[in-house]
Design a protein around this motif. Structure first.
Motif, PDB file in Angstrom:
ATOM      1  N   LEU A 113      48.886  46.072  27.958  1.00 13.31           N
ATOM      2  CA  LEU A 113      48.359  44.777  28.385  1.00 13.31           C
ATOM      3  C   LEU A 113      47.533  44.121  27.279  1.00 13.31           C
ATOM      4  CD1 LEU A 113      47.400  45.688  32.050  1.00 13.31           C
ATOM      5  CD2 LEU A 113      49.110  43.998  31.360  1.00 13.31           C
ATOM      6  N   ARG A 114      46.864  44.919  26.476  1.00 10.19           N
ATOM      7  CA  ARG A 114      46.104  44.357  25.349  1.00 10.19           C
ATOM      8  C   ARG A 114      47.042  43.611  24.400  1.00 10.19           C
ATOM      9  NH1 ARG A 114      44.570  45.206  20.102  1.00 10.19           N
ATOM     10  NH2 ARG A 114      45.752  47.133  19.805  1.00 10.19           N
ATOM     11  N   HIS A 115      48.189  44.190  24.128  1.00 17.20           N
ATOM     12  CA  HIS A 115      49.135  43.540  23.223  1.00 17.20           C
ATOM     13  C   HIS A 115      49.800  42.332  23.885  1.00 17.20           C
ATOM     14  CE1 HIS A 115      48.830  46.494  20.009  1.00 17.20           C
ATOM     15  NE2 HIS A 115      48.904  47.462  20.929  1.00 17.20           N
ATOM     16  N   ILE A 116      50.098  42.424  25.180  1.00 21.62           N
ATOM     17  CA  ILE A 116      50.727  41.303  25.885  1.00 21.62           C
ATOM     18  C   ILE A 116      49.826  40.076  25.866  1.00 21.62           C
ATOM     19  CG2 ILE A 116      51.409  40.484  28.181  1.00 21.62           C
ATOM     20  CD1 ILE A 116      52.532  43.295  28.683  1.00 21.62           C
ATOM     21  N   TYR A 117      48.531  40.298  26.113  1.00 15.80           N
ATOM     22  CA  TYR A 117      47.585  39.183  26.143  1.00 15.80           C
ATOM     23  C   TYR A 117      46.963  38.896  24.777  1.00 15.80           C
ATOM     24  CZ  TYR A 117      47.697  39.038  31.254  1.00 15.80           C
ATOM     25  OH  TYR A 117      48.098  38.891  32.563  1.00 15.80           O
ATOM     26  N   ARG A 118      47.325  39.717  23.769  1.00 15.98           N
ATOM     27  CA  ARG A 118      46.819  39.540  22.404  1.00 15.98           C
ATOM     28  C   ARG A 118      45.295  39.541  22.351  1.00 15.98           C
ATOM     29  NH1 ARG A 118      51.028  34.630  20.796  1.00 15.98           N
ATOM     30  NH2 ARG A 118      52.952  35.833  21.162  1.00 15.98           N
ATOM     31  N   VAL A 119      44.720  40.551  22.978  1.00 10.59           N
ATOM     32  CA  VAL A 119      43.265  40.687  23.017  1.00 10.59           C
ATOM     33  C   VAL A 119      42.821  41.484  21.789  1.00 10.59           C
ATOM     34  CG1 VAL A 119      41.291  41.533  24.342  1.00 10.59           C
ATOM     35  CG2 VAL A 119      43.332  40.685  25.527  1.00 10.59           C
ATOM     36  N   PRO A 120      41.841  41.007  21.034  1.00  7.42           N
ATOM     37  CA  PRO A 120      41.333  41.791  19.896  1.00  7.42           C
ATOM     38  C   PRO A 120      40.873  43.179  20.340  1.00  7.42           C
ATOM     39  CG  PRO A 120      40.488  39.543  19.813  1.00  7.42           C
ATOM     40  CD  PRO A 120      41.193  39.689  21.135  1.00  7.42           C
ATOM     41  N   ALA A 125      38.219  47.071  23.940  1.00  9.49           N
ATOM     42  CA  ALA A 125      37.481  48.325  24.086  1.00  9.49           C
ATOM     43  C   ALA A 125      36.179  48.119  24.848  1.00  9.49           C
ATOM     44  CB  ALA A 125      37.208  48.935  22.712  1.00  9.49           C
ATOM     45  N   ALA A 126      35.493  47.003  24.579  1.00  9.79           N
ATOM     46  CA  ALA A 126      34.219  46.738  25.256  1.00  9.79           C
ATOM     47  C   ALA A 126      34.438  46.494  26.746  1.00  9.79           C
ATOM     48  CB  ALA A 126      33.534  45.537  24.615  1.00  9.79           C
ATOM     49  N   ARG A 127      35.446  45.695  27.088  1.00 10.58           N
ATOM     50  CA  ARG A 127      35.714  45.422  28.506  1.00 10.58           C
ATOM     51  C   ARG A 127      36.189  46.682  29.228  1.00 10.58           C
ATOM     52  NH1 ARG A 127      38.710  40.371  26.647  1.00 10.58           N
ATOM     53  NH2 ARG A 127      37.086  38.782  26.529  1.00 10.58           N
ATOM     54  N   LEU A 128      37.018  47.472  28.544  1.00 19.69           N
ATOM     55  CA  LEU A 128      37.509  48.705  29.164  1.00 19.69           C
ATOM     56  C   LEU A 128      36.367  49.676  29.409  1.00 19.69           C
ATOM     57  CD1 LEU A 128      39.805  50.430  30.184  1.00 19.69           C
ATOM     58  CD2 LEU A 128      40.254  51.154  27.827  1.00 19.69           C
ATOM     59  N   ARG A 129      35.423  49.742  28.486  1.00 18.51           N
ATOM     60  CA  ARG A 129      34.275  50.635  28.668  1.00 18.51           C
ATOM     61  C   ARG A 129      33.435  50.192  29.857  1.00 18.51           C
ATOM     62  NH1 ARG A 129      34.429  55.139  27.981  1.00 18.51           N
ATOM     63  NH2 ARG A 129      33.635  55.174  30.076  1.00 18.51           N
ATOM     64  N   THR A 130      33.229  48.882  29.996  1.00 19.01           N
ATOM     65  CA  THR A 130      32.463  48.361  31.124  1.00 19.01           C
ATOM     66  C   THR A 130      33.138  48.690  32.450  1.00 19.01           C
ATOM     67  OG1 THR A 130      31.561  46.551  29.798  1.00 19.01           O
ATOM     68  CG2 THR A 130      31.518  46.281  32.188  1.00 19.01           C
ATOM     69  N   CYS A 131      34.445  48.427  32.527  1.00 18.14           N
ATOM     70  CA  CYS A 131      35.182  48.708  33.762  1.00 18.14           C
ATOM     71  C   CYS A 131      35.218  50.202  34.052  1.00 18.14           C
ATOM     72  CB  CYS A 131      36.604  48.158  33.661  1.00 18.14           C
ATOM     73  SG  CYS A 131      36.714  46.363  33.657  1.00 18.14           S
ATOM     74  N   SER A 132      35.379  51.013  33.027  1.00 17.27           N
ATOM     75  CA  SER A 132      35.421  52.467  33.220  1.00 17.27           C
ATOM     76  C   SER A 132      34.113  52.983  33.788  1.00 17.27           C
ATOM     77  CB  SER A 132      35.723  53.169  31.883  1.00 17.27           C
ATOM     78  OG  SER A 132      37.022  52.866  31.436  1.00 17.27           O
ATOM     79  N   LEU A 158      42.356  46.484  39.155  1.00 16.47           N
ATOM     80  CA  LEU A 158      41.221  45.591  38.898  1.00 16.47           C
ATOM     81  C   LEU A 158      40.887  45.557  37.410  1.00 16.47           C
ATOM     82  CD1 LEU A 158      38.879  46.470  41.897  1.00 16.47           C
ATOM     83  CD2 LEU A 158      39.864  44.229  41.420  1.00 16.47           C
ATOM     84  N   THR A 159      40.894  46.720  36.784  1.00 17.08           N
ATOM     85  CA  THR A 159      40.615  46.786  35.351  1.00 17.08           C
ATOM     86  C   THR A 159      41.672  46.029  34.567  1.00 17.08           C
ATOM     87  OG1 THR A 159      39.562  48.947  35.628  1.00 17.08           O
ATOM     88  CG2 THR A 159      40.263  48.354  33.408  1.00 17.08           C
ATOM     89  N   ALA A 160      42.944  46.254  34.908  1.00 16.51           N
ATOM     90  CA  ALA A 160      44.043  45.585  34.199  1.00 16.51           C
ATOM     91  C   ALA A 160      43.932  44.065  34.300  1.00 16.51           C
ATOM     92  CB  ALA A 160      45.385  46.061  34.766  1.00 16.51           C
ATOM     93  N   LEU A 163      40.927  42.831  31.706  1.00 14.74           N
ATOM     94  CA  LEU A 163      40.824  43.230  30.301  1.00 14.74           C
ATOM     95  C   LEU A 163      40.993  42.064  29.325  1.00 14.74           C
ATOM     96  CD1 LEU A 163      42.636  46.692  30.257  1.00 14.74           C
ATOM     97  CD2 LEU A 163      40.192  46.221  30.015  1.00 14.74           C
ATOM     98  N   HIS A 164      41.669  40.982  29.744  1.00 15.15           N
ATOM     99  CA  HIS A 164      41.832  39.840  28.842  1.00 15.15           C
ATOM    100  C   HIS A 164      40.742  38.783  29.053  1.00 15.15           C
ATOM    101  CE1 HIS A 164      43.975  38.866  32.549  1.00 15.15           C
ATOM    102  NE2 HIS A 164      43.922  37.577  32.235  1.00 15.15           N
ATOM    103  N   GLY A 165      39.713  39.118  29.860  1.00 16.54           N
ATOM    104  CA  GLY A 165      38.584  38.206  30.049  1.00 16.54           C
ATOM    105  C   GLY A 165      38.921  36.942  30.791  1.00 16.54           C
ATOM    106  N   PRO A 166      39.536  37.029  31.993  1.00 11.39           N
ATOM    107  CA  PRO A 166      39.920  35.817  32.729  1.00 11.39           C
ATOM    108  C   PRO A 166      38.702  35.050  33.241  1.00 11.39           C
ATOM    109  CG  PRO A 166      40.184  37.735  34.134  1.00 11.39           C
ATOM    110  CD  PRO A 166      39.845  38.255  32.760  1.00 11.39           C
ATOM    111  N   GLU A 167      38.897  33.741  33.387  1.00  9.63           N
ATOM    112  CA  GLU A 167      37.841  32.904  33.956  1.00  9.63           C
ATOM    113  C   GLU A 167      37.854  32.960  35.484  1.00  9.63           C
ATOM    114  OE1 GLU A 167      37.739  28.888  32.071  1.00  9.63           O
ATOM    115  OE2 GLU A 167      39.213  29.776  30.711  1.00  9.63           O
TER     116      GLU A 167
END
Length: 316
Positions: A113-120, A125-132, A158-160, A163-167
């Motif tokens: 999903l990181r590659h699909i949404y082209r997330v740096p 990693a920061a968002r995944l750590r927060t959700c984890s 929910l995490t997925a 991860l791309h920081g939706p509004e």
């Protein structure tokens, strides 16, 4: 405003059999004239009986369905015309559908999903750590999705979606079928998301405990129309709900006794137990007045039952 809906209507054509050879077509409005405005960072509950138009509304807001009439804007975009752009700015969790790869470990789904949404990588990693941390994912990120329990998979969903920081996050029945502990984890996570105020959340559910614990604002839709948009307290006031005080006494309640000067609409006595129905004001003055009449052994204040109120709306 992050969501602006005006005069939304969505029609479907239903074909029914008439006689042996004929077919008759009927136009049915699943959503019929819905107006809705949601501000940035709000968490709203969007509820209604089966067939009321909840899921149809969400599908229009996410660009899955084209509206028959009305104006719809999400993040300032037309959900249908700008569907690809909008997809990068919203997250969606449907309780019965998965965005995870069934045979891959959960963590690898997140990486795809990181590659699909082209997330740096650093943001991901920061968002995944927060959700984890909030959803306690560390124990099963290496487990294939097909081997996860329903509660674990929902936490992964929910995490997925985040991860791309939706509004905006659209949730359709996120706690359906979950056990008590999994529901608590999901509710706690959503409450924290609401507290941070970075993401607008639209929640549809049949579990009214979700609404009571999470949502200050409640939108009720029935037969495609909004029948309530406001707070839970306003819903109770509008439909005649009342708090009650149940008191156990040291002596029987005096026959015909009232509670002078207190905000009580009804008194029901059964020996040494008395139930007082309040008129909506604070319970403190009623308790004080009650204590002046009879000695109290025990006392509880019971909130009105949201399920009863909503059921009456649906029946009506």
């Amino acid at each position: 405003m992050i969501i602006e809906v005006s005069g939304l209507r969505k029609d479907f054509t239903v074909t029914t059999k008439v006689g042996r050879l004929r077919r008759e077509r009927t136009v049915v409005s699943a959503v019929d004239g819905v107006d809705l405005v949601v501000g940035r960072g709000e968490l709203i509950g969007y509820i209604g009986p089966n067939g009321a138009g909840k899921s149809t509304t969400l599908k229009v807001l996410t660009g899955v369905l084209t509206p028959s009439a009305g104006r719809v804007r999400v993040c300032g975009l037309d959900p249908v015309a700008d569907r690809t752009t909008l997809a990068r700015r919203i997250g969606v969790v449907f309780g019965q559908r998965s965005q995870l790869w069934w045979d891959l470990p959960l963590g690898e789904s997140f990486e795809l999903l990181r590659h699909i949404y082209r997330v740096p990588a650093a943001e991901h990693a920061a968002r995944l750590r927060t959700c984890s941390d909030l959803l306690d994912l560390d124990g099963f990120t290496r487990t294939p999705v097909r081997q996860l329990s329903l509660g674990q998979r929902m936490r992964g969903e929910l995490t997925a979606a985040l991860l791309h920081g939706p509004e905006v996050l659209f949730l359709d029945e996120p706690t359906i079928g979950l056990d008590v502990l999994s529901k608590q984890a999901v509710r706690g996570f959503l409450a924290e998301l609401d507290r941070r105020g970075d993401t607008t959340v639209v929640l549809t559910t049949h579990d009214l405990a979700d609404i009571e614990k999470l949502c200050e604002r409640l939108v009720v839709i029935d037969h495609g129309r909004v029948v309530h948009d406001g707070t839970l307290d306003a819903l109770h006031t509008r439909h005649g709900s009342r708090r009650t005080i149940v008191a156990d006494l040291d002596a029987p309640w005096p026959a015909g006794q009232t509670v002078p000067g207190a905000a009580v609409t009804a008194v029901e006595a059964d020996g040494t137990r008395v139930t007082l129905t309040l008129d909506g004001r604070a319970a403190g003055e009623v308790v004080a007045a009650l204590a002046r009449i009879v000695p109290l052994r025990d006392l509880s204040v019971q909130e009105p039952d949201i399920e009863d109120v909503v059921a009456r709306i649906y029946r009506g």
